[in-house]
Design a protein around this motif. Sequence first.
Motif, PDB file in Angstrom:
ATOM      1  N   UNK A  43      13.642  59.998  47.181  1.00 40.31           N
ATOM      2  CA  UNK A  43      13.456  60.728  45.924  1.00 40.31           C
ATOM      3  C   UNK A  43      13.466  59.747  44.758  1.00 40.31           C
ATOM      4  N   UNK A  44      12.932  60.181  43.624  1.00 50.33           N
ATOM      5  CA  UNK A  44      12.952  59.326  42.430  1.00 50.33           C
ATOM      6  C   UNK A  44      11.744  59.554  41.555  1.00 50.33           C
ATOM      7  N   UNK A  45      11.765  58.976  40.360  1.00 51.41           N
ATOM      8  CA  UNK A  45      10.664  59.175  39.410  1.00 51.41           C
ATOM      9  C   UNK A  45       9.350  58.640  39.962  1.00 51.41           C
ATOM     10  N   UNK A  46       8.267  59.122  39.393  1.00 51.55           N
ATOM     11  CA  UNK A  46       6.949  58.702  39.871  1.00 51.55           C
ATOM     12  C   UNK A  46       6.722  57.212  39.599  1.00 51.55           C
ATOM     13  N   UNK A  47       5.973  56.609  40.506  1.00 51.01           N
ATOM     14  CA  UNK A  47       5.563  55.220  40.277  1.00 51.01           C
ATOM     15  C   UNK A  47       6.652  54.192  40.491  1.00 51.01           C
ATOM     16  N   UNK A  48       7.731  54.541  41.184  1.00 49.48           N
ATOM     17  CA  UNK A  48       8.766  53.538  41.369  1.00 49.48           C
ATOM     18  C   UNK A  48       8.863  53.081  42.826  1.00 49.48           C
ATOM     19  N   UNK A  49       7.876  53.404  43.635  1.00 54.12           N
ATOM     20  CA  UNK A  49       7.793  52.768  44.950  1.00 54.12           C
ATOM     21  C   UNK A  49       8.176  53.637  46.141  1.00 54.12           C
ATOM     22  N   UNK A  50       8.242  54.951  45.979  1.00 51.46           N
ATOM     23  CA  UNK A  50       8.648  55.800  47.105  1.00 51.46           C
ATOM     24  C   UNK A  50       7.609  55.776  48.232  1.00 51.46           C
ATOM     25  N   UNK A 177      14.967  54.680  41.784  1.00 50.97           N
ATOM     26  CA  UNK A 177      15.182  54.850  40.360  1.00 50.97           C
ATOM     27  C   UNK A 177      14.172  54.024  39.561  1.00 50.97           C
ATOM     28  N   UNK A 178      14.160  54.257  38.273  1.00 53.47           N
ATOM     29  CA  UNK A 178      13.283  53.468  37.407  1.00 53.47           C
ATOM     30  C   UNK A 178      13.752  52.019  37.457  1.00 53.47           C
TER      31      UNK A 178
END
Length: 566
Positions: A43-50, A177-178
């Motif tokens: 999980x996590x904000x968009x564009x942070x490598x998930x 996370x960011x």
Amino acid sequence: MSLALYRKYRPSTFSEVVGQEQVTEPLMNALSNDRIHHAYLFSGPRGCGKTSSARIMARSLNCEKGPTPNPCGECQSCRDLVANGPGSLDVIELDAATHGLVDDARDLRDKAFFAPVNSKYKIYIIDEAHQLGPGAANALLKVVEEPPPHVIFIFATTEPDKLISTIRSRTHHYPFRLVPPGVLGTLLDKNCKDEGVKVAKGVIPLVVRASGGSVRDAQSILGQLLAGAGKEGVTYEIAVQLLGYTDGALLDDAIDALAARDGATLFTTVDRVIESGHDPRRFASDLLERLRDLMIVDALGETNPAAILREIPDDQLERMRAQAKHIGSAGLSRSADIAAEGLTQMRGATAPRLMLELICARMLLPIGDASESGMLSRIERLERAESISIPVRPASANTAETKEKAVSAHVSEAAPKQPEKSTAPKANKPSAPTNHTFDVSGLRRLWPDVIEDVKKKRRLTWSLLSASAQIIAVDDKIITIGIVNAGARDSFLRSNSDEILRQAFIDVVGIDRKIEAIIDPSVDGTPQAKGGPTKGESLDDPQAPSGLSLLASELGAEVIKVEEHD
Ligand SMILES: [Zn+2]
């Protein structure tokens, strides 16, 4: 066409993933210890490598030498699953936003039981997993609950709380996370070097800021800047224009003008902002960000702020130190409050320029703001004024000479004859009360001295008056005192403080008047007295002035000063 930066530099192993150590380290440990779970949640904000990490996970699991945190890179699976590689039949990516339907989930569930084609595991990467509808999620639940040993699920989502809980509870949850600005900046610097493009100082911080901590956004923005770079590389000016940021020089001018309370320059700067095509909202938000940075610089004092404000070049930090000192902690805090509030009001405003100018005007306002930060900033300005030896008010150990001057300017008849300067204060007492006509402002000048005299006579009366009372009116019979609230007024009368005050006026000013006390809520925040009780001094009355009014009492001097220009 060249590959977008974020695709070109997409990581193929966990050790290449930047700024997500809280996730990559435990995952690498799990891989090296062969502790493989059958369902993961990234999980996590968009564009942070998930999604990139989900692919890396698949690559690490399906490597011939895997599961391993360091995929060999040579086997068929590694070559298929390398970043930008052809992909593998056994790693199936589904976007729940488009595959949220029950039939698709059933199809997946049925196919999951077939063995992988040529790898160890059949891995399902389900992106935007929170968008799985309840029907589809339930169809999947069965296989997630009791998966065949060769099946691994990796759910990726920006909103883990929206993922159906029966599925979520069966996953190992890894929160992304960011990426912190420092880490992201280093990555982008490296990207620029790898691309062989020169980038001017100050550009990378702008990109980092524009990205909001998303690696994908940052690289996408940087890619655009690099694509448009000329012979001299990416200049700061081009970056500022392309990204729509306020030029740092404009911000500096605005802050310098604010520090100097130079309205003309501040409004000229606003004009330049608009004329150069900047969005007033953007400027207000950049100004707020600058005020925030200045508050950090101010709070850190002698500590080097570079540790926190990494993105800011040293020469700029030096300048900001001077700006922070000029404006002062309270001034910064107050201006930031005004900017933040103004920004909210600007949302959807039809005249954003007007709003911006109003924000600036409010920041410039010296007084009239009774809020605590308004008070503090006034005190700070007073202190600064005093430190450069501008006499703001007569010293409290008032000499007969100053007093005489002050009185004579406002007494319609000649002032009472003052005794010799050299005699002790007690001897200052006029031989007999006289009945000259004073105006209110003339009397208010002497109020601090009257209050000092009251302090000697009775502490209770002093504590009631010092910060929460002011002279409202005077005529040839009565001096009317405004007291901030009914409680304080009643205490004043009950304790016969009016008599103490009457005597003080006789002793200090030389006039004998009846004292009348009225309630005047406006007193609080604009009292005339100096010399109220200070912190830590015990007060013998429950109606003691509040902290705010004590602060306010410190400002009596400035109020008097303002009145001179009335
Ligand atoms: Zn391999």
